[in-house]
Motif scaffolding. Structure first.
Motif, PDB file in Angstrom:
ATOM      1  N   ARG A  34      37.444  -6.061   5.722  1.00 22.60           N
ATOM      2  CA  ARG A  34      38.155  -6.300   6.986  1.00 22.60           C
ATOM      3  C   ARG A  34      39.490  -5.564   7.024  1.00 22.60           C
ATOM      4  O   ARG A  34      39.868  -5.020   8.056  1.00 22.60           O
ATOM      5  N   GLY A  37      39.254  -2.147   8.069  1.00 22.05           N
ATOM      6  CA  GLY A  37      38.864  -1.940   9.461  1.00 22.05           C
ATOM      7  C   GLY A  37      37.388  -2.136   9.748  1.00 22.05           C
ATOM      8  O   GLY A  37      36.936  -1.913  10.877  1.00 22.05           O
ATOM      9  N   SER A  38      36.624  -2.571   8.769  1.00 17.01           N
ATOM     10  CA  SER A  38      35.189  -2.786   8.978  1.00 17.01           C
ATOM     11  C   SER A  38      34.934  -4.094   9.711  1.00 17.01           C
ATOM     12  O   SER A  38      35.684  -5.057   9.574  1.00 17.01           O
ATOM     13  N   VAL A  39      33.849  -4.100  10.460  1.00 20.34           N
ATOM     14  CA  VAL A  39      33.427  -5.273  11.224  1.00 20.34           C
ATOM     15  C   VAL A  39      32.011  -5.614  10.781  1.00 20.34           C
ATOM     16  O   VAL A  39      31.164  -4.728  10.641  1.00 20.34           O
ATOM     17  N   TRP A 138      28.254  -3.794   7.397  1.00 20.90           N
ATOM     18  CA  TRP A 138      29.649  -3.489   7.707  1.00 20.90           C
ATOM     19  C   TRP A 138      29.649  -2.188   8.496  1.00 20.90           C
ATOM     20  O   TRP A 138      29.020  -1.218   8.089  1.00 20.90           O
ATOM     21  N   ARG A 139      30.371  -2.178   9.625  1.00 27.45           N
ATOM     22  CA  ARG A 139      30.466  -0.984  10.473  1.00 27.45           C
ATOM     23  C   ARG A 139      31.913  -0.770  10.891  1.00 27.45           C
ATOM     24  O   ARG A 139      32.737  -1.669  10.796  1.00 27.45           O
ATOM     25  N   ASP A 140      32.169   0.433  11.423  1.00 26.69           N
ATOM     26  CA  ASP A 140      33.516   0.766  11.887  1.00 26.69           C
ATOM     27  C   ASP A 140      33.867   0.078  13.202  1.00 26.69           C
ATOM     28  O   ASP A 140      35.041  -0.156  13.476  1.00 26.69           O
ATOM     29  N   GLN A 141      32.857  -0.201  14.010  1.00 24.82           N
ATOM     30  CA  GLN A 141      33.086  -0.808  15.323  1.00 24.82           C
ATOM     31  C   GLN A 141      32.073  -1.918  15.556  1.00 24.82           C
ATOM     32  O   GLN A 141      30.950  -1.854  15.058  1.00 24.82           O
ATOM     33  N   PRO A 142      32.440  -2.902  16.365  1.00 27.32           N
ATOM     34  CA  PRO A 142      31.458  -3.941  16.714  1.00 27.32           C
ATOM     35  C   PRO A 142      30.328  -3.330  17.531  1.00 27.32           C
ATOM     36  O   PRO A 142      30.502  -2.299  18.175  1.00 27.32           O
ATOM     37  N   GLY A 143      29.205  -3.950  17.497  1.00 30.03           N
ATOM     38  CA  GLY A 143      28.057  -3.471  18.255  1.00 30.03           C
ATOM     39  C   GLY A 143      26.798  -4.184  17.811  1.00 30.03           C
ATOM     40  O   GLY A 143      26.824  -5.022  16.916  1.00 30.03           O
TER      41      GLY A 143
END
Length: 176
Positions: A34, A37-39, A138-143
């Protein structure tokens, strides 16, 4: 009508799951991800209409004698302690929660070479007052994302196997 994961035609054979190591992801690792910056994004297997699957918390695959999701949570707490995701710690503000009141993050690892990956993340949680599991990344942006069907079904079967049988414990002479 949804089919119990144990009766689903595309579900993995329970014997094939015995070599999978399931361990909780540490709070420190969650915080590191987190802070970087991971979501955490999830694919809720129970809510996927294309799979049409459910995990009854019952020793019988037809769902007879199904117990409440609270029994699943109790068994998870027995095995792993309280949920390690910070927003699900006891005493935290829960006013923004809608359909989830607990969530655990696990890592599944295996060495067998077949259609499942060597490692993947999944969450075990409640979803609309039912026991559920989601494949997670874990991703860079929500989606949103849709996990591979084999991984999704294996995840749900593992999540059910974690809690379908009680943990044997005795406290003050009373078995639990």
């Amino acid at each position: 009508m949804s089919v119990d994961i144990r009766n689903h035609p595309d579900a993995p054979d329970p014997e094939s799951l015995q070599d999978i190591l399931v361990e909780p992801v540490s709070r420190e690792e969650i915080e590191r991800e987190r802070e970087a910056g991971s979501v955490l994004v999830e694919d809720n297997v129970r809510e996927r209409e294309d799979l049409n699957v459910i995990a009854y918390l019952s020793p019988d695959p037809d769902g007879s004698e199904d117990v409440s999701v609270g029994v699943g949570l109790y068994r998870l707490v027995q095995l792993f302690g309280t949920p390690q995701l910070p927003e699900y710690h006891a005493g935290e503000d829960i006013s923004d929660r809608t359909d989830e009141t607990f969530k655990y993050l696990f890592r599944a690892r295996r060495e067998v070479d077949d259609e499942l990956p060597e490692e993947w993340l999944f969450t075990v949680h409640d979803s609309h007052v039912r026991y559920a599991a989601s494949v997670a990344e874990w991703r860079d942006q929500p989606g949103e994302f849709a996990a591979d069907d084999d991984v999704a079904l294996a995840t749900y079967a593992l999540a059910q196997q974690l809690v379908v049988e009680p943990v044997e414990a005795v406290y003050e002479g009373v078995p639990y």
